[in-house]
Scaffold this active site. Structure first.
Site, short mmCIF file in Angstrom:
data_model
loop_
_atom_site.label_atom_id
_atom_site.label_comp_id
_atom_site.label_asym_id
_atom_site.label_seq_id
_atom_site.Cartn_x
_atom_site.Cartn_y
_atom_site.Cartn_z
N ASP A 24 26.32 -14.43 -15.24
CA ASP A 24 27.66 -15.01 -15.50
C ASP A 24 27.71 -16.54 -15.53
O ASP A 24 28.68 -17.14 -15.03
CB ASP A 24 28.67 -14.47 -14.47
CG ASP A 24 28.79 -12.96 -14.51
OD1 ASP A 24 28.15 -12.32 -15.38
OD2 ASP A 24 29.53 -12.39 -13.68
N GLU A 72 30.67 -11.82 -17.46
CA GLU A 72 31.77 -10.96 -17.01
C GLU A 72 32.78 -10.99 -18.14
O GLU A 72 33.41 -12.02 -18.42
CB GLU A 72 32.36 -11.48 -15.70
CG GLU A 72 33.35 -10.48 -15.09
CD GLU A 72 33.71 -10.83 -13.65
OE1 GLU A 72 33.00 -11.60 -13.00
OE2 GLU A 72 34.75 -10.30 -13.19
N LYS A 129 29.48 -7.39 -19.03
CA LYS A 129 29.72 -6.44 -17.94
C LYS A 129 31.19 -6.51 -17.50
O LYS A 129 31.71 -7.60 -17.25
CB LYS A 129 28.77 -6.70 -16.77
CG LYS A 129 28.90 -8.07 -16.11
CD LYS A 129 27.89 -8.19 -15.00
CE LYS A 129 28.11 -9.28 -14.02
NZ LYS A 129 29.45 -9.68 -13.66
N VAL A 157 26.06 -17.08 -10.91
CA VAL A 157 27.24 -17.23 -10.06
C VAL A 157 28.09 -15.96 -10.10
O VAL A 157 28.02 -15.19 -11.05
CB VAL A 157 28.10 -18.43 -10.57
CG1 VAL A 157 27.28 -19.71 -10.47
CG2 VAL A 157 28.61 -18.24 -12.00
N CYS A 162 29.24 -11.56 -7.94
CA CYS A 162 28.49 -10.84 -8.99
C CYS A 162 26.98 -10.87 -8.80
O CYS A 162 26.29 -9.93 -9.19
CB CYS A 162 28.89 -11.37 -10.37
SG CYS A 162 30.59 -10.91 -10.78
C1 C5J Z 1 31.45 -13.54 -10.50
C2 C5J Z 1 33.72 -13.52 -9.72
N1 C5J Z 1 30.74 -13.69 -11.61
N2 C5J Z 1 33.45 -14.33 -8.70
N3 C5J Z 1 32.77 -13.23 -10.63
O1 C5J Z 1 30.96 -13.70 -9.41
O2 C5J Z 1 34.83 -13.07 -9.85
#
Ligand code: C5J
Length: 223
Positions: A24, A72, A129, A157, A162
């Site tokens: 992400d 994401e 995803k 991240v 995630c």
């Molecule tokens: C991810 C989130 N990528 N923090 N998403 O960690 O909502």
């Protein structure tokens, strides 16, 4: 190959059966105006890992290893975004709302793209995803199995959301995962530190961690 400095003990892997997975690293989380900022977070914390991540990606590409990028991302009609996800938190903009970089966390929107510094190149897998984990509703496990992948090196991240979810999913599916410590970040430094501890606790119950310099050294050593 062997990363001697890995925690809690040395991590061994073969290039041909290992993939580098960047979770992400998309504008929505890293750049101002995206989803991360609408949740009230300081996105500059995440931006700080870009140079180390870029160096690890370049070294891995040069070595010829498989690269996987995740985003994401939800369908435009949000049919894959349950209310239990969309209604969480108190963001100024919710998933699917129009923001400065297009609709928040919607596939194809400008904010949903991987940041320029880490943009995918031909031959790399790009996985959209809808959940926090990279295996949920993506078909990624099958794609990795087809390629004989057994080991996963992680960056991306956010560390405790995630990234950690994906590492736990990977562990449940039989992969040996290692998180590159300086190639991952959280909006909450204490959560990052706790996540690194959790991953490698109890004899690598979820996986290993190591600084990216140790990966670069392992790659150079055998180049
Ligand atoms: C991810 C989130 N990528 N923090 N998403 O960690 O909502």
């Amino acid at each position: 190959m062997r990363i001697e400095e890995a925690n809690p003990f040395a991590y061994e892997f073969e290039l041909k059966s290992t993939a580098l997975v960047l979770i992400d690293m998309q504008r929505d989380f890293i750049e101002p105006g995206g989803f991360g900022e609408t949740l009230g977070n300081d996105v500059s914390l995440l931006e700080a890992i870009v140079p180390a991540t870029k160096a690890a990606l370049a070294a891995w590409r040069q070595a010829g290893g498989l690269v996987v990028h995740t985003r994401e991302a939800h369908k435009a009609d949000l049919s894959d975004c349950p209310p239990a996800k969309r209604n969480r938190s108190n963001p100024t903009l919710r998933i699917g709302d129009e923001g400065p970089m297009g609709r928040i966390l919607v596939a194809g929107e400008p904010g949903n793209q991987i940041i320029d510094a880490l943009a995918p190149v031909e031959g790399e897998l790009v996985i959209d995803k809808p959940g926090k984990g990279m295996f949920y509703a993506t078909g990624l496990h099958e794609l990795l199995q087809q390629r004989g992948i057994t080991h996963l090196l992680f960056g991306g991240v956010t560390t405790e959301v995630c990234v950690q979810t994906s590492m736990r999913e990977a562990n449940d599916r039989g992969y040996d995962g290692l998180l590159l410590e300086d190639c991952t970040e959280s909006y909450f430094p204490a959560f990052k530190a706790a996540t690194l501890d959790m991953i490698r606790a109890q004899g690598a119950i979820v996986g290993w961690t190591a600084p990216s310099a140790a990966l670069l050294a392992a790659l150079n050593h055998t180049a």
